[in-house]
Design a protein around this motif. Sequence first.
Motif, PDB file in Angstrom:
ATOM      1  N   VAL A 187       8.280  25.534 -27.231  1.00  0.00           N
ATOM      2  CA  VAL A 187       7.655  24.211 -27.380  1.00  0.00           C
ATOM      3  C   VAL A 187       7.217  23.752 -25.996  1.00  0.00           C
ATOM      4  O   VAL A 187       7.975  23.865 -25.028  1.00  0.00           O
ATOM      5  CB  VAL A 187       8.658  23.177 -27.941  1.00  0.00           C
ATOM      6  N   LEU A 188       5.988  23.269 -25.896  1.00  0.00           N
ATOM      7  CA  LEU A 188       5.554  22.637 -24.642  1.00  0.00           C
ATOM      8  C   LEU A 188       5.423  21.146 -24.930  1.00  0.00           C
ATOM      9  O   LEU A 188       4.636  20.746 -25.805  1.00  0.00           O
ATOM     10  CB  LEU A 188       4.223  23.240 -24.188  1.00  0.00           C
ATOM     11  N   VAL A 189       6.210  20.334 -24.226  1.00  0.00           N
ATOM     12  CA  VAL A 189       6.130  18.886 -24.404  1.00  0.00           C
ATOM     13  C   VAL A 189       5.136  18.345 -23.373  1.00  0.00           C
ATOM     14  O   VAL A 189       5.372  18.438 -22.153  1.00  0.00           O
ATOM     15  CB  VAL A 189       7.524  18.233 -24.222  1.00  0.00           C
ATOM     16  N   GLY A 190       4.030  17.806 -23.850  1.00  0.00           N
ATOM     17  CA  GLY A 190       2.996  17.273 -22.948  1.00  0.00           C
ATOM     18  C   GLY A 190       2.686  15.842 -23.356  1.00  0.00           C
ATOM     19  O   GLY A 190       1.650  15.566 -23.965  1.00  0.00           O
ATOM     20  N   ILE A 191       3.614  14.941 -23.061  1.00  0.00           N
ATOM     21  CA  ILE A 191       3.451  13.550 -23.530  1.00  0.00           C
ATOM     22  C   ILE A 191       3.337  12.577 -22.349  1.00  0.00           C
ATOM     23  O   ILE A 191       3.787  11.454 -22.413  1.00  0.00           O
ATOM     24  CB  ILE A 191       4.610  13.138 -24.471  1.00  0.00           C
ATOM     25  N   GLY A 192       2.730  13.064 -21.275  1.00  0.00           N
ATOM     26  CA  GLY A 192       2.442  12.169 -20.168  1.00  0.00           C
ATOM     27  C   GLY A 192       3.488  12.233 -19.073  1.00  0.00           C
ATOM     28  O   GLY A 192       4.439  13.015 -19.143  1.00  0.00           O
ATOM     29  N   ILE A 193       3.264  11.409 -18.051  1.00  0.00           N
ATOM     30  CA  ILE A 193       4.195  11.417 -16.918  1.00  0.00           C
ATOM     31  C   ILE A 193       4.798  10.036 -16.712  1.00  0.00           C
ATOM     32  O   ILE A 193       4.278   9.022 -17.189  1.00  0.00           O
ATOM     33  CB  ILE A 193       3.531  11.881 -15.593  1.00  0.00           C
ATOM     34  N   GLN A 194       5.884  10.046 -15.977  1.00  0.00           N
ATOM     35  CA  GLN A 194       6.577   8.839 -15.553  1.00  0.00           C
ATOM     36  C   GLN A 194       6.371   8.766 -14.042  1.00  0.00           C
ATOM     37  O   GLN A 194       6.795   9.678 -13.332  1.00  0.00           O
ATOM     38  CB  GLN A 194       8.068   9.053 -15.884  1.00  0.00           C
ATOM     39  N   PRO A 195       5.677   7.740 -13.518  1.00  0.00           N
ATOM     40  CA  PRO A 195       5.492   7.699 -12.065  1.00  0.00           C
ATOM     41  C   PRO A 195       6.840   7.552 -11.342  1.00  0.00           C
ATOM     42  O   PRO A 195       7.712   6.841 -11.826  1.00  0.00           O
ATOM     43  CB  PRO A 195       4.614   6.463 -11.835  1.00  0.00           C
ATOM     44  N   ASN A 196       6.992   8.257 -10.227  1.00  0.00           N
ATOM     45  CA  ASN A 196       8.258   8.214  -9.473  1.00  0.00           C
ATOM     46  C   ASN A 196       8.286   6.972  -8.571  1.00  0.00           C
ATOM     47  O   ASN A 196       7.914   7.034  -7.397  1.00  0.00           O
ATOM     48  CB  ASN A 196       8.425   9.487  -8.643  1.00  0.00           C
ATOM     49  N   THR A 197       8.708   5.861  -9.151  1.00  0.00           N
ATOM     50  CA  THR A 197       8.683   4.572  -8.434  1.00  0.00           C
ATOM     51  C   THR A 197      10.082   4.053  -8.104  1.00  0.00           C
ATOM     52  O   THR A 197      10.212   3.020  -7.447  1.00  0.00           O
ATOM     53  CB  THR A 197       7.982   3.502  -9.308  1.00  0.00           C
ATOM     54  N   GLU A 198      11.120   4.750  -8.558  1.00  0.00           N
ATOM     55  CA  GLU A 198      12.487   4.218  -8.440  1.00  0.00           C
ATOM     56  C   GLU A 198      12.901   3.994  -6.989  1.00  0.00           C
ATOM     57  O   GLU A 198      13.548   2.994  -6.665  1.00  0.00           O
ATOM     58  CB  GLU A 198      13.500   5.156  -9.125  1.00  0.00           C
TER      59      GLU A 198
END
Length: 415
Positions: free
Chosen positions: A235-246
């Motif tokens: 399975v390839l999960v390609g549901i976008g990214i989470q910007p690294n802002t933490e």
Amino acid sequence: MNTAPIIIVGAGHAGGRAALALREQGYAGPLLLIGDEPHLPYERPALSKQLLLDSQPADACHIGSAEQYQTLAIERLSATRVSAIAPAKRQITLHDGRTLPYHKLLLATGGRARQACLPGAGLAGVQLLRTLDDAAALRPRLQAGQRLLVVGGGFIGLEVAASARQLGCAVTVLEAGDRLAARALPPLISAKLLALHRARGVEVRLGCQIAAFRGDGSVSAVELADGELLACDTVLVGIGIQPNTELAAAAGLAVGNGIRVDARLRTSDAHIYAVGDACEFPCPVSGQPQRLETWRNAEEQGRHVARSLLGAADAYAALPWFWSDQFDHSLQLAGQLQAAANCVTRPLPDDGVLLFYLDAAERLQGACGWGAGNSIARDIKLAEMLIRSGKPLPAAALADPASSLKSLLKGVASV
Ligand code: FAD
């Protein structure tokens, strides 16, 4: 005289480009590039295309060579995570507890692939694709005859689907929405993408809700919300990214949908800048905050921020531009497609199309092209020049395939 270095956090595309640009622009002081990946800075577009198709080696993605960084006295700390920033002390902390002072800091932390929060997401064979290591782990799974399920009909998912299909895999794309890449694309282009994938043997299911990944240690099926089980090997999960802002948020910097910066790419702290997928910057046209996840944005902001770090005051004003290659087709978008008053369609040979987005004063704001091979690259380049001209354009001429964009450009240049 500052003895503390300019420190760049994130040795990806924008971070690597900024480091090299600082030297190109004459900065001779200490410069430190810190990244948590073990690699040289690299460009990511080939990860879903040429690297999977074995048509390009991994090192062709690198931005600069190890020797180049050494010659330019750009110190690199790889496989090193920055865990905190203390803006008041102008100091960062590394994952091993070491602290380092900075003169100026650039955050180029990018984004991470979003994981599906579903039962079984941790099974072997449920893959994400953001890094060179992800691509290296995915490639051996795409052998002819293997069954790949792609979760998400956005660009990364569709590019991997196209690559896997070309490698002889049986590919199914599961998309929750009612059309492909709906966040970025107009309905006409989504429909053309869908037709192409289906014609090349990809099964595409729209409006498809997933309930869980099933398997014993390793994924063997995806369970849909209605209970149907779809068997698979990967399975390839390609549901976008989470910007690294933490990191930025924990340091008290302003963060919205990304690390907030002004037109010079400076954050709410005067000594800290941010670029690339992680940053939210004012749109040069509307002034509205926007965050882009594109190659050009990383490239151009990397170059621009080097100038800002060295004191230049001009605003970042590059035109947004994005491309995606799938099978033997190419898609390109330039400028702004949203908020246009009028959309003009120009048909192209072989089912290709160009869409032009005009404002109320008939000035071109954005363009989107789709076609076989590289046919649309030249048209989109001309469209970019027409956008930059800021002159009103006749809609009838834009719609007419017999009317050359080059002559339109000549026409506005002579006004
Ligand atoms: P990145 O390149 O992600 O770099 C950020 C780096 O910072 C990473 O190495 C990360 O690990 C590191 N980092 C994060 N936090 C820390 C920390 N605390 N300490 C140390 N290091 C840290 N764009 C297009 O326009 N066209 C395409 O066809 C296209 N294809 C793509 C295909 C794939 C598979 C992917 C993943 C992206 C694609 N893109 C494409 C998008 C483009 O590659 C990105 O927009 C670009 O890489 C963003 O660059 P960046 O420097 O902001 O982030």
